[in-house]
Design a protein around this motif. Structure first.
Motif, PDB file in Angstrom:
ATOM      1  N   HIS A  17     -77.267  40.374  25.682  1.00  0.00           N
ATOM      2  CA  HIS A  17     -78.177  40.288  26.823  1.00  0.00           C
ATOM      3  C   HIS A  17     -78.832  38.916  26.916  1.00  0.00           C
ATOM      4  N   HIS A  18     -79.127  38.308  25.783  1.00  0.00           N
ATOM      5  CA  HIS A  18     -79.672  36.950  25.748  1.00  0.00           C
ATOM      6  C   HIS A  18     -79.589  36.419  24.332  1.00  0.00           C
ATOM      7  N   PRO A  22     -83.270  33.420  29.094  1.00  0.00           N
ATOM      8  CA  PRO A  22     -83.447  34.502  30.053  1.00  0.00           C
ATOM      9  C   PRO A  22     -82.410  35.611  29.849  1.00  0.00           C
ATOM     10  N   VAL A  23     -82.791  36.825  30.190  1.00  0.00           N
ATOM     11  CA  VAL A  23     -81.893  37.973  30.082  1.00  0.00           C
ATOM     12  C   VAL A  23     -80.823  37.862  31.159  1.00  0.00           C
ATOM     13  N   ALA A  24     -79.576  37.997  30.769  1.00  0.00           N
ATOM     14  CA  ALA A  24     -78.460  37.904  31.709  1.00  0.00           C
ATOM     15  C   ALA A  24     -78.435  39.113  32.638  1.00  0.00           C
ATOM     16  N   GLU A  25     -78.087  38.871  33.906  1.00  0.00           N
ATOM     17  CA  GLU A  25     -77.942  39.987  34.850  1.00  0.00           C
ATOM     18  C   GLU A  25     -76.875  40.951  34.366  1.00  0.00           C
ATOM     19  N   THR A  26     -75.772  40.409  33.888  1.00  0.00           N
ATOM     20  CA  THR A  26     -74.695  41.215  33.319  1.00  0.00           C
ATOM     21  C   THR A  26     -74.474  40.738  31.895  1.00  0.00           C
ATOM     22  N   HIS A 175     -75.681  31.879  27.413  1.00  0.00           N
ATOM     23  CA  HIS A 175     -76.522  30.796  27.935  1.00  0.00           C
ATOM     24  C   HIS A 175     -75.767  29.470  27.954  1.00  0.00           C
TER      25      HIS A 175
END
Length: 193
Positions: A17-18, A22-26, A175
Motif C-alpha cells: 500500500h505504501h 502516500p498510500v497508493a490508490e491501487t 513510490h
C-alpha cells in the motif's frame, strides 16, 4: 531421467500500500511461488544434467499458472523474475537448470513478453533466503520495475533439496520516482527498451 519428487509448494503474496509515502490508490501486488523438490544430483557430480530441465517444465507451468491466477490474470502482470536455492549437498550449477523451465513457463503463461526473465541462484542451508530480481516483462530497462523479492522457507532447502522460485508483480515499485524509461514509453522491439 531422474524422477521429480515435489515435497512442498508454497505461495507468498504481498499487497504493498505504501513504503512510507502516500498510500497508493491501487496497491502493488507481488507474489512468489516456491517449489521444494528433491535434488537428484545431491552428493555426487553428474556430468550430463541437462535432461532434468525437461522434467522441470510441467512444474514451472504449474507455478506460473498459480501466480497468474493469484494476480488476476495475464493482463495484470507487469514484472517477473526467477531464482533457485540449492541445498548444501548440491552445487550452484543445479540451480542453473531452472533458467529455461522457469523462465519459459512464465513467458508462455503470460504470453507476449519480450524481456529476459532475470534470475538469481545460490547454495544455502535450511532457512536461507534468496533475493529474486524483478524487471518489466517487456523491457528490461524500465527503471520503475527494477525490484527484488526476498524468498525462502523455514524448512527448505534440506541438504538434498532444491527450492525453485517464480515471482510476478502487478506494477512498479509503489513510490517509483527515479526517472529513466517509463512503462508507457516501451517500444517493445528488443526486450530492452
Amino acid at each position: 531421467m531422474p524422477e521429480l519428487i515435489l515435497r512442498k509448494l508454497v505461495t507468498v503474496v504481498e499487497d504493498i500500500h505504501h513504503e512510507g509515502g502516500p498510500v497508493a490508490e491501487t496497491p502493488v501486488r507481488r507474489a512468489a511461488a516456491l517449489a521444494v523438490i528433491k535434488n537428484p544430483f545431491a552428493k555426487r557430480y553428474v556430468e550430463d544434467i541437462q535432461d532434468f530441465m525437461d522434467d522441470l517444465r510441467p512444474l514451472g507451468l504449474r507455478m506460473a499458472r498459480r501466480l497468474v491466477d493469484i494476480l488476476g490474470g495475464p493482463d495484470k502482470i507487469e514484472g517477473y523474475g526467477k531464482g533457485a536455492l540449492i541445498g548444501l549437498d548440491g552445487e550452484v550449477e543445479h540451480a542453473a537448470l531452472w533458467h529455461n523451465p522457469g523462465g519459459y513457463a512464465m513467458r508462455e503463461v503470460i504470453g507476449g513478453t519480450r524481456a529476459i526473465v532475470p534470475s538469481s541462484k545460490k547454495v544455502g542451508a535450511k532457512g536461507a533466503r534468496l533475493d529474486v530480481p524483478i524487471t518489466h516483462i517487456n523491457a528490461s530497462y524500465v527503471r520503475s520495475h527494477f525490484d527484488a523479492m526476498e524468498v525462502g522457507h523455514n524448512d527448505a532447502p534440506a541438504a538434498d533439496e532444491m527450492l525453485l522460485a517464480l515471482v510476478m508483480t502487478t506494477g512498479a515499485r509503489v513510490h517509483s520516482r527515479s526517472g529513466g524509461l517509463e512503462a508507457w514509453e516501451i517500444t517493445g522491439e528488443d526486450g530492452l527498451r
